[in-house]
Structure formats: structure tokens, C-alpha cells
Design an enzyme around this catalytic site. Structure first.
Site, PDB file in Angstrom:
ATOM      1  CB  SER A  79      32.494  32.178  56.278  1.00  0.00           C
ATOM      2  OG  SER A  79      32.432  33.052  57.380  1.00  0.00           O
ATOM      3  CE  LYS A  82      29.222  31.734  59.303  1.00  0.00           C
ATOM      4  NZ  LYS A  82      30.462  32.453  58.987  1.00  0.00           N
ATOM      5  CB  SER A 139      28.132  34.405  55.719  1.00  0.00           C
ATOM      6  OG  SER A 139      29.220  33.603  56.114  1.00  0.00           O
TER       7      SER A 139
END
Length: 410
Positions: A79, A82, A139
Site C-alpha cells: 500500500s 497509494k 488505506s
């Protein structure tokens, strides 16, 4: 007639006198040390050994890498991906392509996203602001996919935008196939690339950066905490992003500020959530304790000036395009040396913003920065008379001048 000849001879004699008086001040590529001190030894402790496959510690202002290990290794970022998605989103907000209060329709693909979520529902219309919070705090894969589709119509098209942006930022060891960081053999990044991305985000979107420090969010009556535990354990921390998959291990990009110094830490493939937090703290503490960052010169302000031949003005101010910061070990700031190297002769026309030398910063003969020295003003060609006089003056000046360094200790 005799009067005119006498007047002309007097003018030439005067010009010669000025040239002789000025001899010894011009040279090709003059070096002007503007800071000179006696070198002192450094006693900076050895960096800590971090329990992670790859990591890096960077100063956000100067870009100085303080500690690194396997910093260019291509690894699954999970992640941490992101952060690039958020960079594209903030860029779209800043350019006016999208707006905070725009409503985003949630697709089936976004709603069905695996992994961490902010729990949006299919066909709901959710404001951009809420979705961005869902990405930074929770997230949320669902929120990230929804924003990717809103900006680029499809997630694969959004991934193309991510890769183009990565090239522009010099992220040479990164490639993205999706907006969230779900495992894919061709989806990778590196600690150095992610530090460059973090540095660019902090610099280019300061108005959005505060979102990374939010500890909680609530959507659809579901309250979630920020997955970055550093926000609770390290008072100076205010971002940035966590990541975890089985393939990637535990990852964390963190940033913290202390005494006007901002550091960026990147840890990839740590064994656990607790370890990635503890090791990030060790990295940040080492940087803050044993290094310091100084702003040496502001952008677009004169550092020096240089003689312009055959121009409308005799001198042009020289400076730099961006603020110049340096990061040094705390015991070494007194050993900084700054040298300005000016390309001579400077002949009109001089164009504002063009490079006419460089600023070289060293400590103990190690180069910390070498940036272009640019003209801060235009200097067009002078009148016909000025060009004739300067041609004669420069010819004589060149013959009688001697290389000489001008020193100003500070």
C-alpha cells in the site's frame, strides 16, 4: 582638427589607465571561495543496523541520503503504492481537474476490492474529500480504486498516469500496475524512489499534507484508526503511509520534523508491524541527533554579481533558481566551503534564468551540492559606442590581467 585628435588621444589614455588599474581581476572561470574554515575531524557514530530488507533515511529539504541499504532494490511496495495515487489525486485537485466536493460514484469493482477498505457501498456517491481521507487514514483499496476511476475512467489508465509521473520524478526503479499495491510481479518500487516521491509530495502539495497526520476517520458509522502507529509513538511524526502484503512484508514511509529539519524514512520488508515502527524511530532519532540541515541561499536573490562586456549594464546579479539547503553531520557545519565558479567573459546579451556558472558546496573535500548559478536579470546589448569601448577595454584588460581569487571569509 588638432583639438579632436587630442580629445581622442586623451580618451584612449584614460581608457588605458582604467584598464591598467583594473588588471588582475579577470580570469577564465574564476573561483570565488565565499566561505573558508579550518577542517576539523568528525565523530559521527556508526549508523544503526536496521531489521528490514531495504531502507533509507533522507533529509526532505536537501535530498541528502543519511543512511541507506539496498535503496535501489526493486521490491513489492504494497500500500505504499497509494502515495503515488495520492500524488496524482493532489495534482488533479491543484490543477482544478477535480474538486474536493465532487461526488464520485462507487463502481462494483471498487466496492468488491479486497484488503483494507473504508466500506463504501456500490452506487453510492461519495465526495472526493471523504475518499481521500479513506485512502490516507484507512488505506482503503475501495476508495483508491474509486478515485482512480474518477480521474482516469479506468484503473489501468490511472496506472499509466502513475508510471508517467514516476518517470518525471526520476523514480527509475518503479513500475505500477494498479492504484492500490495488490501483488503483481511487475508492480514494484524501491526505498530511494519512494523517498523521492515523498519529498516531491511534501514540496508540491503542502496544502494536502496535513491529511497524513489524521489519526481517526469515521464513514458509514465505522470508526477506523490510522494504520501508521508512528503517529501515536513519535511526537514529531506527521505521516506518511503504511503497507503490508505477504509478498511485501511490513513497509512504512514516515516523515517527522524537529527544529526546522524534516526527515523522510522508508522501510521495506520488515518482519512485523512493531518492528517497522521501532526501526523507523531508530532511523529518525539517528538523523535528528547527529545531523543538521541549513538553508544557505534563498532562491532568486543575488549571491554575487559579474562584469558584463558589451552590455547595456556593466554588471548582472547572479543567484540560484531554488532554495539551497545542505545536510551535514552536526560537528561538520563549521567546515563547509562554498565556491562560486563564474563563466567568463560574460558578453551581452545575458538572459535571465540562463546558467552562467555554478555554486559548489563541499565539506572536507566531499561535494554536498553543485547547482547552477543563473542570471537574475536580463542584460541586452549596449549601444554601438558601448560595444566599441568594451571591445577595446576587454582586449587590453585580457592582456594585462592576472588570475586572482577574491576571498571573503564568513
Amino acid at each position: 582638427m588638432k583639438y579632436k585628435i587630442a580629445l581622442f588621444v586623451a580618451m584612449i589614455a584614460s581608457l588605458l589607465s582604467v584598464c591598467f588599474l583594473c588588471s588582475g581581476t579577470a580570469q577564465a572561470n574564476p573561483v570565488i571561495p565565499i566561505s573558508s574554515t579550518t577542517t576539523q575531524p568528525s565523530f559521527t557514530p556508526t549508523p544503526p543496523n536496521i531489521n528490514a530488507k531495504a531502507y533509507l533515511l533522507m533529509d526532505a529539504e536537501s535530498g541528502r541520503i543519511i543512511i541507506e541499504k539496498n535503496a535501489d532494490e526493486r521490491l513489492p511496495p504494497a500500500s505504499l503504492t497509494k502515495l503515488m495515487s495520492l500524488y496524482i489525486i493532489s495534482n488533479a485537485l491543484k490543477s482544478g481537474t477535480i474538486h474536493w466536493d465532487d461526488k464520485v460514484r462507487i463502481s462494483t469493482k471498487a466496492w468488491q476490492a479486497e484488503g483494507s477498505r473504508m466500506f463504501v457501498k456500490v452506487n453510492d456517491e461519495v465526495p472526493v474529500k471523504a475518499l481521500v481521507q479513506g485512502i490516507t487514514v484507512a488505506s482503503g483499496n475501495d476508495a483508491t480504486i474509486a478515485m482512480a476511476e474518477h480521474i482516469a475512467s479506468a484503473e489501468d489508465a490511472f496506472a499509466t498516469m502513475m508510471n508517467e509521473q514516476a518517470k518525471q520524478l526520476g523514480m527509475n526503479n518503479s513500475h505500477f500496475t494498479d492504484s492500490t499495491g495488490l501483488p503483481d510481479p511487475t508492480h514494484y518500487s524501491s526505498p530511494r524512489d519512494l523517498a523521492l516521491l515523498s519529498q516531491a509530495y511534501i514540496k508540491n502539495f503542502p496544502e494536502d499534507y496535513h491529511l497524513f497526520s489524521e489519526k481517526w476517520m469515521t464513514y458509514n458509522h465505522i470508526r477506523q484508526s490510522n494504520r501508521n502507529r508512528l503517529l501515536w509513538r513519535y511526537p514529531d511524526a506527521d505521516g506518511l503511509k503504511t503497507g503490508f502484503t505477504k509478498e511485501a512484508g511490513y513497509c512504512l514511509i514516515s516523515s517527522a520534523t524537529r527544529k526546522n529539519m524534516r526527515l523522510i524514512s522508508v522501510i521495506m520488508a520488515a518482519p512485523s508491524d512493531q518492528i517497522r515502527v521501532e526501526e523507523s524511530i531508530r532511523l529518525l532519532n539517528y538523523g535528528f541527533r547527529f545531523y543538521e540541515t541549513h538553508k544557505l541561499y534563498p532562491a532568486n536573490q543575488a549571491i554575487t554579481s559579474a562584469r558584463v562586456w558589451k552590455g547595456a549594464v556593466k554588471e548582472v546579479p547572479l543567484g540560484i533558481a531554488n532554495d539551497l539547503y545542505v545536510t551535514v553531520a552536526s560537528s561538520q557545519y563549521k567546515n563547509l566551503q562554498t565556491r562560486l565558479v563564474i563563466d567568463t567573459p560574460l558578453k551581452a546579451p545575458i538572459t535571465k534564468g540562463q546558467t552562467y556558472g555554478n555554486v559548489n558546496i563541499t565539506v572536507n573535500d566531499k561535494v554536498l551540492a553543485n547547482v547552477p548559478l543563473i542570471a537574475l536579470e536580463n542584460s541586452p546589448k549596449g549601444s554601438f559606442f558601448r560595444r566599441i569601448v568594451d571591445s577595446m577595454s576587454y582586449g587590453i584588460h585580457k592582456v594585462f590581467s592576472k588570475p586572482k581569487e577574491s576571498i571573503n571569509n564568513s
